[in-house]
Structure formats: C-alpha cells, structure tokens
Design an enzyme around this catalytic site. Structure first.
Site, PDB file in Angstrom:
ATOM      1  N   ARG A  46       0.865  -1.198   0.000  1.00  0.00           N
ATOM      2  CA  ARG A  46       0.000   0.000   0.000  1.00  0.00           C
ATOM      3  C   ARG A  46       0.891   1.234   0.000  1.00  0.00           C
ATOM      4  NH1 ARG A  46      -2.475   3.352   3.995  1.00  0.00           N
ATOM      5  NH2 ARG A  46      -4.637   3.910   3.524  1.00  0.00           N
TER       6      ARG A  46
ATOM      7  N   SER B 188     -12.716  -2.975   0.638  1.00  0.00           N
ATOM      8  CA  SER B 188     -12.900  -2.301   1.933  1.00  0.00           C
ATOM      9  C   SER B 188     -14.327  -1.856   2.143  1.00  0.00           C
ATOM     10  CB  SER B 188     -12.033  -1.036   1.987  1.00  0.00           C
ATOM     11  OG  SER B 188     -10.704  -1.352   2.193  1.00  0.00           O
TER      12      SER B 188
ATOM     13  N   LYS C  41      -4.321   5.828   8.460  1.00  0.00           N
ATOM     14  CA  LYS C  41      -5.081   6.217   7.262  1.00  0.00           C
ATOM     15  C   LYS C  41      -5.466   7.683   7.362  1.00  0.00           C
ATOM     16  CE  LYS C  41      -8.961   4.832   4.441  1.00  0.00           C
ATOM     17  NZ  LYS C  41     -10.005   3.863   4.157  1.00  0.00           N
TER      18      LYS C  41
END
Ligand code: TZP
Ligand code: MG
Length: 209
Positions: A39, A108, A137
């Site tokens: 990621r 998600s 995040k």
C-alpha cells in the site's frame, strides 16, 4: 476464487517503516507472513510499479502472495496475486473482468450497508473497519467497533472477513473473537523498522493460539 486467508494479513507502509516495500516484504515473510498487501498513497505511479516489482520478486521466491492496494493496472502488468480495492476505486466487477477468476480481490467496507452489498460482489474477502482508532489512514471513516464487526460477520455468510484499523497485540484476540477471519495490520507490524520480523511472529503466534 478460493484461497487460503492467513490469520494475519500485514500491509506495508514506507513512511511508517522507513523501508522499501521489498524490504518490508522480506522481513514480514521471515516473520511468517504468507499474504502481504503493498500500500502506497504517496509514491509516483512509476516508482510504485518498480517497488512492487521488486517486492513481488521477493514474495515469489518465498511462495508468499502479494496483493496491491488500489492499482489494478499494476496488478495486471506484473501479474501479482490480486488487488485490494476501496469504495472509490475501480468497481470490483470491472477489476474481476480485467484480472480474471484466479485473482484475489478484496474490498474495503466501513459500515454494515456497504458490507452487505459487498457480499453480493465477485470478491475473495471483505475488509471491514476501522475497528479501532487509527492514525495510519488519512481521513478514516468513523470507528466501527467490535459490535459492528459481529454484525457484519453475521450478515455476510461464509465470505472471508478481514478486520482492519488500530489492531494491535492487545486487542487482536477480541477482534478474532468478534468473528474476523484475519487481522490486517499496518502500524503494529511495520512501524518499528528493526522489529518487523519479530512483530509479525508475535502477532501470528497470538492469532493462531
Ligand atoms: N483502512 C481502514 S483503517 C486503515 C486502513 C487502510 C489503516 C490501518 O492501519 P493501522 O496502523 O493498522 O491502524
Ligand atoms: Mg483504495
């Protein structure tokens, strides 16, 4: 579309770890990881492509599976094992058409409505969170909590369920107890660059007990 979802699903982060994706993948695999998500919200696409290529080489050499966050194009170009998509990424159906039946596709979700809808899609797992507060995040959805996780578990049948957001060694057992099949974790595993392997091993031992 059947694959073995391990109990611990680490996700890389170059900023938190100060390490390349390939180096994080190496250390996570040494700690026992068999499925890893790459990621990167900040690298230029070209840079991300090259880093993913290097990380995939490591994963391949160790028979670990590699999933890319967001980037269906890179997954397609490198033939990695799959992609993890968010609510505003390419639709799951489109990714499935491009990547084929054998690709692992995760998605998600952040509330029960999204999770129920996801259960109708051509997915391999549903991710749900943030379960707890997270500072990893940017602009996360509201904390969902364990009760919501239990509700999602009860609503999606046997689809593999990955919990994410603020999961650490102290709350991991509760998250599994609420019905998660796997724990997706970033900061608890990769934030301490020298301890990645040990963190991974500890989390895996705890999740498997
Ligand atoms: N999606 C929901 S929470 C989150 C993502 C990507 C961040 C998880 O990171 P951490 O450090 O395990 O809380
Ligand atoms: Mg995304």
């Amino acid at each position: 579309m059947s694959f073995n979802l391990p109990k611990v699903y680490p996700i890389t982060d170059t900023r938190l770890s100060g390490l390349s994706h390939a180096e994080q993948v190496t250390r996570l695999i040494h700690g026992g990881a068999t499925l890893i998500q790459i990621r990167d919200k900040y690298a230029a696409h070209c840079e991300f492509y090259h880093q993913t290529e290097a990380a995939f080489q490591v994963a391949r050499n160790h028979n670990a599976k590699l999933i890319i966050n967001d980037r269906v194009d890179i997954a397609l170009a490198l033939k990695v094992d799959g992609v993890h998509l968010g609510q505003s990424d390419l639709p799951v159906e489109a990714a499935r058409r491009l990547l084929g039946e054998d690709a692992i596709i995760g998605f998600s979700t952040h509330n029960i409505t999204q999770a129920k809808l996801a259960a109708t899609m051509p997915l391999d797992y549903i991710a749900f969170g943030p379960i707890f507060q997270t500072s990893t995040k940017e602009n996360p959805d509201p904390v969902a909590g364990l009760a919501a996780l239990r509700e999602v578990r009860a609503s999606i049948g046997s689809l593999p369920l990955v919990a994410i957001g603020g999961i650490d060694l102290f709350n991991a057992a509760k998250v599994l107890g609420a019905g998660a099949d796997a724990l997706a974790t970033i900061s608890e595993l990769v934030a301490g660059r020298v301890e990645i392997e040990e963190n991974m091993r500890k989390m895996l031992t705890l999740a498997s007990s």
